[in-house]
Scaffold this motif. Structure first.
Motif, short mmCIF file in Angstrom:
data_model
loop_
_atom_site.label_atom_id
_atom_site.label_comp_id
_atom_site.label_asym_id
_atom_site.label_seq_id
_atom_site.Cartn_x
_atom_site.Cartn_y
_atom_site.Cartn_z
N ARG A 67 0.87 -1.18 0.00
CA ARG A 67 0.00 0.00 0.00
C ARG A 67 0.90 1.22 0.00
O ARG A 67 1.90 1.29 0.72
N ILE A 68 0.52 2.22 -0.79
CA ILE A 68 1.30 3.44 -0.94
C ILE A 68 0.71 4.54 -0.06
O ILE A 68 -0.51 4.68 0.03
N PHE A 69 1.58 5.32 0.57
CA PHE A 69 1.17 6.45 1.41
C PHE A 69 1.87 7.70 0.93
O PHE A 69 3.05 7.68 0.58
N SER A 70 1.14 8.81 0.94
CA SER A 70 1.72 10.08 0.51
C SER A 70 2.62 10.69 1.57
O SER A 70 3.52 11.44 1.27
N ASN A 71 2.36 10.34 2.84
CA ASN A 71 3.20 10.87 3.92
C ASN A 71 3.15 9.92 5.10
O ASN A 71 2.33 9.03 5.15
N ALA A 72 4.04 10.16 6.05
CA ALA A 72 4.09 9.31 7.24
C ALA A 72 3.92 10.15 8.49
O ALA A 72 4.17 9.67 9.58
N HIS A 73 3.55 11.37 8.34
CA HIS A 73 3.39 12.32 9.45
C HIS A 73 4.69 12.50 10.22
O HIS A 73 4.71 13.20 11.21
N GLY A 74 5.74 11.81 9.81
CA GLY A 74 7.09 12.02 10.30
C GLY A 74 7.38 11.86 11.77
O GLY A 74 8.49 12.05 12.16
N SER A 75 6.44 11.48 12.57
CA SER A 75 6.70 11.47 14.01
C SER A 75 6.26 10.15 14.63
O SER A 75 5.10 9.77 14.55
N PRO A 76 7.18 9.46 15.31
CA PRO A 76 6.78 8.25 16.03
C PRO A 76 5.73 8.58 17.11
O PRO A 76 4.85 7.78 17.39
N TYR A 77 5.82 9.77 17.70
CA TYR A 77 4.85 10.17 18.70
C TYR A 77 3.45 10.24 18.09
O TYR A 77 2.47 9.80 18.70
N HIS A 78 3.35 10.77 16.87
CA HIS A 78 2.06 10.86 16.19
C HIS A 78 1.49 9.46 15.97
O HIS A 78 0.31 9.21 16.21
N LEU A 79 2.34 8.55 15.51
CA LEU A 79 1.90 7.18 15.29
C LEU A 79 1.41 6.57 16.60
O LEU A 79 0.34 5.96 16.66
N HIS A 80 2.17 6.74 17.66
CA HIS A 80 1.83 6.21 18.98
C HIS A 80 0.47 6.75 19.44
O HIS A 80 -0.41 6.00 19.87
N ARG A 81 0.31 8.06 19.33
CA ARG A 81 -0.92 8.73 19.77
C ARG A 81 -2.12 8.26 18.94
O ARG A 81 -3.19 7.97 19.47
N THR A 82 -1.94 8.18 17.62
CA THR A 82 -3.02 7.75 16.74
C THR A 82 -3.41 6.30 17.02
O THR A 82 -4.59 5.97 17.11
N PHE A 83 -2.41 5.45 17.18
CA PHE A 83 -2.67 4.05 17.47
C PHE A 83 -3.45 3.90 18.78
O PHE A 83 -4.45 3.19 18.84
N LYS A 84 -3.00 4.61 19.81
CA LYS A 84 -3.66 4.52 21.11
C LYS A 84 -5.10 5.03 21.03
O LYS A 84 -6.00 4.46 21.64
N LYS A 85 -5.30 6.09 20.25
CA LYS A 85 -6.65 6.64 20.10
C LYS A 85 -7.57 5.62 19.42
O LYS A 85 -8.72 5.46 19.79
N MET A 86 -7.03 4.89 18.45
CA MET A 86 -7.85 3.93 17.70
C MET A 86 -8.04 2.61 18.45
O MET A 86 -9.11 2.02 18.42
N LYS A 87 -7.00 2.12 19.11
CA LYS A 87 -7.05 0.80 19.75
C LYS A 87 -7.29 0.85 21.26
O LYS A 87 -7.63 -0.16 21.86
#
Length: 153
Positions: A67-87
């Motif tokens: 799967r292709i993504f246009s961006n990765a939001h560049g921040s592990p913190y963002h990924l962590h926060r988004t994951f926690k919000k969803m799961k």
């Protein structure tokens, strides 16, 4: 409705999941690990869970799993926060949960040694595995196995 929600999530999080967006050029960049494409897109592989820039030195995945993504939001913190919000739990807690659930299945359905089970679930440090298992499950793996065998009787 779930498709609309999923599509909306994908659009707002930079997922370019359209067949036309996986061009031959992008596929070639992935195969060649071409660093000149690093800031143009990212890719993820569904079957392995990796998320990479085109220059990532990984095995060439099956094209249908990419799967292709246009961006990765560049921040592990963002990924962590988004994951926690969803799961509702952190990525580390989620991985631990998956590993410990797999370990419980091995303990119930096999006679594998505890050290072998730890390795099978991705935790090669047996003492850490036992400590984490006891912390999360309330019993050591050996105690859990004994209890599950008693319940079968």
């Amino acid at each position: 409705m779930p498709d609309r929600i999923n599509h909306s999530f994908q659009q707002s999080h930079g997922v370019l999941n359209d067949e036309n967006l996986m061009t031959n050029e992008k596929w070639q960049a992935i195969i060649d690990n071409d660093a000149s494409y690093n800031n143009q897109f990212f890719y993820a592989v569904k079957t392995t869970g990796i998320f990479c820039k085109p220059s990532c030195k990984s095995r060439v995945p099956k094209k249908e799993n990419v799967r292709i993504f246009s961006n990765a939001h560049g921040s592990p913190y963002h990924l962590h926060r988004t994951f926690k919000k969803m799961k509702g739990i952190t990525p580390v807690e989620y991985i631990q949960q998956v590993r410990l659930n797999a370990a419980k299945e091995y303990l119930i359905h096999t006679n594998k040694a505890i050290a072998d089970i730890a390795i099978c679930v991705g935790m090669p440090n047996t003492s850490y595995f036992i400590t984490l298992f006891k912390k999360k499950m309330g019993h050591t793996p050996a105690q859990f196995r004994q209890m599950s065998k008693r319940e079968e009787l």
